[in-house]
Scaffold this motif. Structure first.
Motif, short mmCIF file in Angstrom:
data_model
loop_
_atom_site.label_atom_id
_atom_site.label_comp_id
_atom_site.label_asym_id
_atom_site.label_seq_id
_atom_site.Cartn_x
_atom_site.Cartn_y
_atom_site.Cartn_z
N LYS A 209 34.09 21.72 31.36
CA LYS A 209 35.30 20.90 31.21
C LYS A 209 36.56 21.72 31.54
CE LYS A 209 33.62 17.57 27.80
NZ LYS A 209 33.85 16.98 26.44
N CYS A 210 36.58 22.96 31.09
CA CYS A 210 37.74 23.80 31.36
C CYS A 210 37.88 24.09 32.85
CB CYS A 210 37.63 25.09 30.56
SG CYS A 210 39.02 26.22 30.79
N ALA A 211 36.76 24.42 33.52
CA ALA A 211 36.80 24.69 34.96
C ALA A 211 37.28 23.47 35.73
CB ALA A 211 35.41 25.12 35.44
N ALA A 212 36.83 22.29 35.33
CA ALA A 212 37.27 21.06 36.00
C ALA A 212 38.76 20.83 35.80
CB ALA A 212 36.47 19.87 35.48
N SER A 213 39.26 21.08 34.59
CA SER A 213 40.68 20.90 34.31
C SER A 213 41.53 21.89 35.10
CB SER A 213 40.94 21.06 32.80
OG SER A 213 40.28 20.07 32.06
N CYS A 214 41.04 23.11 35.26
CA CYS A 214 41.77 24.11 36.04
C CYS A 214 41.90 23.68 37.50
CB CYS A 214 41.08 25.46 35.96
SG CYS A 214 41.20 26.27 34.34
N CYS A 215 40.87 22.99 38.02
CA CYS A 215 40.93 22.52 39.41
C CYS A 215 41.92 21.36 39.58
CB CYS A 215 39.54 22.07 39.87
SG CYS A 215 38.36 23.41 40.08
N GLN A 216 42.13 20.60 38.52
CA GLN A 216 42.95 19.40 38.62
C GLN A 216 44.44 19.67 38.64
OE1 GLN A 216 41.58 17.10 35.29
NE2 GLN A 216 39.53 16.75 36.17
N ILE A 217 44.87 20.91 38.36
CA ILE A 217 46.31 21.18 38.28
C ILE A 217 46.80 21.94 39.51
CG2 ILE A 217 46.18 21.26 35.76
CD1 ILE A 217 46.53 24.30 35.95
N ARG A 218 46.06 21.86 40.63
CA ARG A 218 46.46 22.63 41.80
C ARG A 218 47.84 22.22 42.30
NH1 ARG A 218 43.39 23.72 47.63
NH2 ARG A 218 45.12 24.91 48.49
N ASN A 219 48.17 20.94 42.21
CA ASN A 219 49.47 20.50 42.70
C ASN A 219 50.62 21.15 41.94
OD1 ASN A 219 48.30 18.83 44.60
ND2 ASN A 219 48.25 17.07 43.21
N HIS A 220 50.34 21.55 40.71
CA HIS A 220 51.38 22.17 39.90
C HIS A 220 51.23 23.68 39.83
CE1 HIS A 220 53.54 23.41 36.22
NE2 HIS A 220 54.35 22.40 36.49
N THR A 221 50.03 24.13 39.57
CA THR A 221 49.74 25.57 39.45
C THR A 221 48.38 25.84 40.06
OG1 THR A 221 51.00 25.70 37.40
CG2 THR A 221 49.51 27.52 37.89
N ARG A 222 48.31 26.74 41.00
CA ARG A 222 47.04 27.06 41.66
C ARG A 222 46.41 28.25 40.96
NH1 ARG A 222 46.15 27.88 48.17
NH2 ARG A 222 44.10 28.88 48.07
N LEU A 223 45.31 27.98 40.26
CA LEU A 223 44.63 29.03 39.50
C LEU A 223 43.50 29.69 40.30
CD1 LEU A 223 44.35 27.31 35.99
CD2 LEU A 223 46.15 28.81 36.86
N PHE A 224 42.91 28.98 41.27
CA PHE A 224 41.80 29.49 42.04
C PHE A 224 42.17 29.60 43.51
CE2 PHE A 224 39.03 26.86 38.94
CZ PHE A 224 39.27 27.78 37.94
N SER A 225 41.60 30.58 44.18
CA SER A 225 41.72 30.65 45.64
C SER A 225 40.68 29.72 46.26
CB SER A 225 41.49 32.09 46.12
OG SER A 225 40.16 32.49 45.89
N VAL A 226 40.78 29.50 47.56
CA VAL A 226 39.82 28.63 48.24
C VAL A 226 38.41 29.22 48.15
CG1 VAL A 226 39.15 27.65 50.46
CG2 VAL A 226 41.56 27.69 49.79
N ARG A 227 38.29 30.53 48.33
CA ARG A 227 36.97 31.17 48.25
C ARG A 227 36.39 31.03 46.85
NH1 ARG A 227 34.82 35.38 46.25
NH2 ARG A 227 36.81 36.13 45.42
N GLU A 228 37.23 31.19 45.83
CA GLU A 228 36.75 31.04 44.46
C GLU A 228 36.33 29.60 44.17
OE1 GLU A 228 39.44 34.58 42.37
OE2 GLU A 228 40.18 32.50 42.43
N ALA A 229 37.06 28.65 44.72
CA ALA A 229 36.69 27.25 44.53
C ALA A 229 35.36 26.94 45.22
CB ALA A 229 37.79 26.33 45.07
N GLU A 230 35.12 27.55 46.39
CA GLU A 230 33.83 27.39 47.08
C GLU A 230 32.69 27.92 46.22
OE1 GLU A 230 35.74 27.97 51.58
OE2 GLU A 230 34.46 29.51 50.67
N GLU A 231 32.90 29.08 45.63
CA GLU A 231 31.88 29.66 44.76
C GLU A 231 31.65 28.80 43.53
OE1 GLU A 231 31.16 33.84 42.28
OE2 GLU A 231 32.53 33.81 44.01
N LEU A 232 32.72 28.26 42.98
CA LEU A 232 32.61 27.41 41.80
C LEU A 232 31.84 26.12 42.13
CD1 LEU A 232 33.38 26.96 38.83
CD2 LEU A 232 35.51 25.90 39.63
N LEU A 233 32.08 25.56 43.29
CA LEU A 233 31.36 24.35 43.70
C LEU A 233 29.87 24.64 43.85
CD1 LEU A 233 31.31 21.42 44.58
CD2 LEU A 233 31.95 22.15 46.90
#
Length: 463
Positions: A260-284
């Motif tokens: 749930k926390c990882a999903a919430s962190c992805c949802q705030i990219r428009n306001h604050t980007r917590l993950f890089s694209v490579r990190e988001a690929e790994e998370l997926l």
């Protein structure tokens, strides 16, 4: 008057019968010869009776032997028929999906936070009249904050102050990921999801957060949970689905909050980007691999929603390239058996990105199964057409895997719908498979291949 010469009434009755005199019989003298003769007669009767019983028993035994032989032949015939039916249905070769995604857990860190006593939030409470009402002891500040967190008052206080201090943020974050206490863990998860959700609303109601988690923080927690597929060096063939009896094996209860926390962190990219694209690929890739762990079946809905959040994280210009990278990574690390079908079919949804990811995963798994490095679609279909399914050495289980992968690849790739050459080749391939495997073929997965190919062929003809 009665005449005196008349006979009286009793004179007309029958005379009373008189028993004849008893004559005494002379006793017969029984000698030894008579006893011997009587014994012989009695013994003869006994022998005849025993002989008759033996004949009857022999007849029964012969009947029992005949029945046993008939029953044995019938049992053998039934076993033979059952074996043939199992071979036709492929039940004996039916394989289950599932691998161990989580191994032994590390000792989850349990930290003390003496700094909580000096937090601005706690100090502000002690300076107000509420401290005298509840008799707040500054030395028990963390215990008091635990109660505020569980009851939901901590979130209201943060909203009122408009700020989440760093010590409060790190304390609740670690409770969410590592606390063995369910109430604290769930309360901390709700706290963070609410904070991140409100942060995503770019308006005056947003609050200031002095510390935000990064992907490295989530990854550290994941590794402490015993995640096995992080390194490509740990190939999936080395991981089985046998679960250990140890209580420290498998995902801990905190994995739900982690998702749930990882999903919430992805949802705030428009306001604050917590993950890089490579990190988001790994998370997926991590979330997709979760679907192979049977211990996480109860969290299927949470996993699907989290997976969608990560998919929506990417910009349009980033998505296609990231989709290919994630698909190649998973095809390299996961087994190309029934598990790859489970992975492909777990990508559900009507969104275009979900369809693209499903098609890309099927295509990469197909390349890995065929040991092909060339990605030419026509060449791949020609290779499948050249397979002789009539050959008794042909592995029909692999053919079944190929059928499902090609179906998902061609069905969900919008760019291939107008390429008639590919669909013609696919139709030839389906005819070869459906006609090449006869109904009398008793090989494992023969009926599966024949039924699947016939079904897909009928669907392609209607288009």
């Amino acid at each position: 008057m009665v005449d005196a010469d008349d006979r009286l009434d009793f004179e007309f009755e029958d005379p009373i019968p008189v028993a004849p005199p008893i004559t005494k019989r002379k006793k017969k003298v029984i000698d030894l010869d008579d006893l011997l003769e009587a014994h012989k007669k009695e013994q003869k009767k006994i022998n005849e009776k025993i002989s008759k019983q033996r004949k009857i028993r022999k007849v029964y035994d012969m009947e029992d032997e005949a029945d046993d032989a008939a029953e044995a032949r019938l049992s053998e015939c039934v076993d033979k028929c059952q074996k043939e039916i199992n071979q036709i249905n492929g039940d004996e070769e039916l394989r289950l999906w599932g691998i161990r995604v989580f191994g032994e857990n590390e000792n989850l860190p349990q930290q003390d936070y003496p700094e909580l006593k000096t937090s601005h939030l706690l100090q502000s409470l002690t300076n107000q009249k509420i401290s005298s009402l509840v008799e707040l002891n500054i030395e028990e500040g963390e215990t008091f904050l635990d109660g505020l967190l569980v009851d939901g008052w901590l979130l209201h206080l943060v909203y009122t102050s408009g700020c989440v201090e760093k010590i409060i943020a790190t304390w609740t974050f670690n409770l969410m990921l590592y606390s063995p206490k369910v109430l604290l863990m769930e309360a901390a998860c709700e706290f963070w999801c609410a904070i991140l959700s409100r942060t995503n609303k770019d308006d005056l109601s947003s609050i200031r957060i002095e510390w935000l988690p990064r992907y490295s923080d989530l990854k550290t927690a994941l590794l402490s949970y015993g995640y096995l597929l992080d390194s490509p060096a740990k190939v999936s063939t080395d991981i089985d689905m046998i679960q250990s009896d140890s209580e420290t094996t498998g995902p801990p209860q905190n994995i739900r909050s982690w998702m749930k926390c990882a999903a919430s962190c992805c949802q705030i990219r428009n306001h604050t980007r917590l993950f890089s694209v490579r990190e988001a690929e790994e998370l997926l890739a991590v979330f997709i691999s979760f679907v192979l762990d049977r211990q996480l079946l109860g969290l299927s809905i949470v996993m699907h929603e989290a997976m969608l959040s990560v998919i929506r994280f990417f910009r349009d210009e980033e998505w296609l390239d990231s989709c290919k990278k994630v698909s190649k990574s998973l095809a390299y690390r996961l087994p190309c058996d029934i598990n790859c079908l489970r992975v492909v079919e777990s990508i559900t949804g009507t969104e275009g990105r979900c369809k693209q990811l499903r098609s890309a995963l099927a295509f990469q798994f197909l390349l890995t199964c065929l040991n092909k490095k060339v990605c030419d679609p026509e060449e791949i279909l020609q290779m499948l057409i050249s397979i002789n399914v009539k050959d008794k050495t042909c592995d029909l289980f692999k053919i079944y895997i190929y059928l499902n992968l090609v179906e998902n690849w061609l069905s969900f790739d919008e760019t291939l719908k107008d390429k008639s050459v590919l669909h013609e080749l696919w139709g030839v391939c389906l005819r070869n498979f459906s006609c090449g495997v006869t109904i009398t073929d008793l090989r494992p997965y023969a009926s599966n291949v024949r039924s699947k190919a016939s079904y897909l062929l009928q669907g392609s003809m209607r288009k």
